[in-house]
Every structure is written in structure tokens, then in C-alpha cells.
Design an enzyme around this catalytic site. Sequence first.
Site, PDB file in Angstrom:
ATOM      1  N   ASP A 368       0.745  -1.336   0.020  1.00  0.00           N
ATOM      2  CA  ASP A 368       0.081   0.220  -0.176  1.00  0.00           C
ATOM      3  C   ASP A 368       0.889   1.086   0.179  1.00  0.00           C
ATOM      4  O   ASP A 368       0.725   2.185  -0.885  1.00  0.00           O
ATOM      5  CB  ASP A 368      -0.925   0.029   1.121  1.00  0.00           C
ATOM      6  CG  ASP A 368      -2.308   0.649   1.049  1.00  0.00           C
ATOM      7  OD1 ASP A 368      -2.735   0.637  -0.307  1.00  0.00           O
ATOM      8  OD2 ASP A 368      -3.100   0.918   1.911  1.00  0.00           O
ATOM      9  N   ASP A 421      -8.958  -2.292   2.238  1.00  0.00           N
ATOM     10  CA  ASP A 421      -8.898  -1.825   3.647  1.00  0.00           C
ATOM     11  C   ASP A 421      -9.807  -2.477   4.392  1.00  0.00           C
ATOM     12  O   ASP A 421      -9.626  -2.288   5.911  1.00  0.00           O
ATOM     13  CB  ASP A 421      -9.239  -0.209   3.519  1.00  0.00           C
ATOM     14  CG  ASP A 421      -8.084   0.446   2.675  1.00  0.00           C
ATOM     15  OD1 ASP A 421      -6.864  -0.142   2.586  1.00  0.00           O
ATOM     16  OD2 ASP A 421      -8.471   1.724   1.876  1.00  0.00           O
TER      17      ASP A 421
END
Length: 524
Positions: A368, A421
Site C-alpha cells: 500500500d 482496507d
Amino acid sequence: MAFSSLHFDYGQVSLFILILSSSIISAYAAPTTNVHSSCSNDINTILVKLWVNGAEKDSIVGLSAAFGSVLPTDTKHAPRLPAVYTQPSNSCSASSTKLSGSIALARRGECDFLIKATVAQAGGASGVVLINTEGGALEIACPNNSTISNVTVPVVSISNDGGDIIDKYIAAGKKVELLLYSPDRPIVDYSVSFIWLMAVGTIICAALWKRFTQSKDDDVVAKEDDDEILHITAWTAIGFVISASTFLVLLYFFMSTWFVWLLIILFCIGGIEGLHNCIVSLILSKYRCCGKKTLNLPLLGEVTILSLVVLLLCVAFAIFWAVNRKESYSWIGQDILGIALMITVLQLAQLPNIKVATVLLCCAFVYDIFWVFLSPTIFHDSVMISVAKGKKAGGESIPMLLRVPKVTDPYSGFDMLGFGDILFPGLLICFTYRFDEARKKGVLNGYFLWLMIGYGTGLCLTYLGLYLMKGHGQPALLYLVPCTLGTCLVLGLVRRELKDLWNNSDVSKQMAEERLGSTRLGSA
């Protein structure tokens, strides 16, 4: 339950697709600036207010150029002027139409944008709107890294669609007036609270789903079929992240309308299966008799009437969303399909212990951060943000995210949270719930509650980072992984249970055996 044979294959494919979508909180925000340099203005989001024969129409969103005067933030300080096309329309040579006291409209092509603006200004234009011939608004910089510009009027760009709107009214012979300004926008909108509730609620529902839907006297449900569960290993976790990176790069370079449609179709298939699974399991948990009537259908074989009816309704719902996905209300359908899909995936994919969770979340953590913050050093653009915004697909973004429209933002738009997420931390949190239940831990001396608090806190920190970085998209796992995995490891260390968490056997099997045993005792 009907279509149960689809669950295992779908679970692996769905989890793979969702992890590839990864995670990004994206804000279409760019701070306004008071700096006015010849050719170094910040490129900000702007609004073009539109009047047709004196009647106000919907504003058009665009971008300011790196040169020209800085736009005001309030309409009171911006003039309302008639819009006139330059002749020739590319504004590469002196215009034959009168531009004095007007905002000049010029099409992309033939010469540099700086030349277009200079020619329009020389003709007396008080502002310049540059129209892209395809796709969205352009980020217009000075050519050849020039730092010198003689343009003193405001210059903005709008999308091809925005230009078509203006064209339609001008072609009809109507008087078109424009006003250019760049209003301030809130970095964090109230809509983030709804994103927070949906993300937290999705994980809680996934963790407690079997408790909500499972009947105590149903030994078929109590005995979990291990073939339907995707047991994640350390190598699987590493493979997912490597595949996700490859897929993301392919999206960045080759993303187009047909590619987005492929993702939409995959999302719809996954959403249909997830919504079908959730609805049928909820109905059967209350009304067991509804699953007894069956039909024999070609190819599908024996299916229950309930399952078939729910499937048809889910297909109709997904098709309706896909057809109307650009409407203002489409986010509701996208969120419903996405939440149902994630709940189902979190049922089908399970972590066996904290060791595998650490490998998965640490890889996702690096993934990420790299693709949001570090990728510009290689690709000259944040790959994750570019894909999330759909820059190379006409502004159409991938559907693997939750969306909520911004409430207080003058530019409208959406706050978004990628499925990754929710799924990455959700896998860990669902594991801790199974661990607590298998070890018969209470709420306070267990792990589930504290990791949920950590997850909610991590989301808050993500939006704080969004605010402090003035709207720059944030890698949410940068905050979520320490707040969830870190919380679990610290608690395990303090309670001297880290070894049990690290090498834990599959608690789902133990729970299934206990439920099956209690069921047999009850029936005896």
C-alpha cells in the site's frame, strides 16, 4: 443450500479479485493557493458556473493551469462574462471573432496550451477555457519546463463532456455566460463518518454472521464443510500481494473502458453471489421450512425455490446498478453489493494463526505504501491514486470500493474506501473472534473487541492523515495494520498468549467439532 457448490471456487476467485483492488482512500482535493508566479501556479480544481439565457445551469468542474492569474475563491470577486469560441477553434492564430470582454473557448490540438492562451489574451479575452477533445480535464503545465509566461488572465481546462454541454447551448443560438472560480473545500467531509460505520459494521457482521444465521439444532450447518473454506497460508499471502502488484501495474498502463467493464462484470458476479448468500442464509435462519421446496432445472440440477427467486432478484439488482452506475444514487447499490460480497468472502477465507496474519498484513502494508507514496519515483505518478480515480479510463473508476457522496464539498464527488482496507484487517479480526470463541474468552479478556477498537481508531487516523496532507490520497493500511496487528501482538505478549496465537491450530475446526458434539448430545 442451493448453489453451495459454487462457494469454494467463488471464494478463491473473489478474494483474489478483491485483494487486487487493494486499498486507497482517495480525495479529489487540491488546496487553493494565493501564489501567483509566471509559470508555477498550483494546479487546482475549479468550477465553471454556467448561465444560459440568464438561467443558471449545473456548474462544470475543471482544473486551473500552471500559468495565468489565480482564480478567486468566492463568486463575488469573479466576473460573469459571455463565452465566445475563438476562430479558428484551436486558438493557434489570431481569432477572427471579437474576444474583448469575454471568456474565450479553445479546443485542444495543433499548438501548445500556452500559445492558445497567449493568442486569446492578445485578442482581448478576459479568461480562457481550454477544452479537452477526449476524456477529462487536463493538467496544463508550461511547455518544455518553461518558467516564463506573459499570460495574466485566468486559464482553466474542462473535460470533453463539459465542452459538449457548452457547445449544445451555443449551437442552439443561446447566450452563454461563464464565471470562473476556485472555492475552498473541506479536506475531510462529513461523509467519512458513513464510510467509517460501513467499514466497521461490515467486519462485525462478518465475524458474528454464523451466530446470527445458524440454528442450534442444525447439525448440517454446525458441521462446517472444510472444502468450502479457503485456508490462507504464508505463501498464499505473499502470492496475493505479488499478483496484486502485477495487476495494479496492468491497470495503470492498460486501463480503458473495456477493462473497466470487465471489472464491473466481475464485481457484479461477486456481488450477486454475496448478496444471494446473505439473503438466503438470513431467511433460512428464521424460516427453515422455506428451504424445503425444490425444483429440478437444466444445468443447475436441484435447487430450492427460495434460492432461485432470491438469485433472480439479485441478478436484476446488479444489472440495474450496472446500467445506472453513473447516476447520483448508484453508490447505494454499489455499497450494498460490496458489503454483501465482503461478508461472504470473510466467511469463506480464513487465517489459521497470527503467523500467517503477520505475513499477509506486513506484505499488504508495504504494498500500500509503495504504490501510493513511492511509485511516483518510478512511474512519475502515484499508480494507486491514478487507478482509483480512473485517469486513464475517462474518469471511470474501478467498482471495488465503498463510496459515499460528499455532503459539504462544493465540487461534489465521493469519499471512498477500497475493499482491501476492510478485507485485510477483517481477516485478522474474524480470526480473533473465532479464537476467543474457541477459548471461551469473555469480551474484555478476549481479542475481538480490542482489535475492533484498533480498526476504528486506524480509520480515524487515516482521515487525520488525509487532512494533514491536504487531501492527498492515503494508504489506509499504513494506519490500519499497526492498529490491528500491532494491538493483537502487544495484547498477546502482555497476556503471555502470543505463542498460542502464533502457532494456533485452525480454531474453526475446533469450534465446528464442539458445536456438532453439543448438537448430538441435545438430540440424544
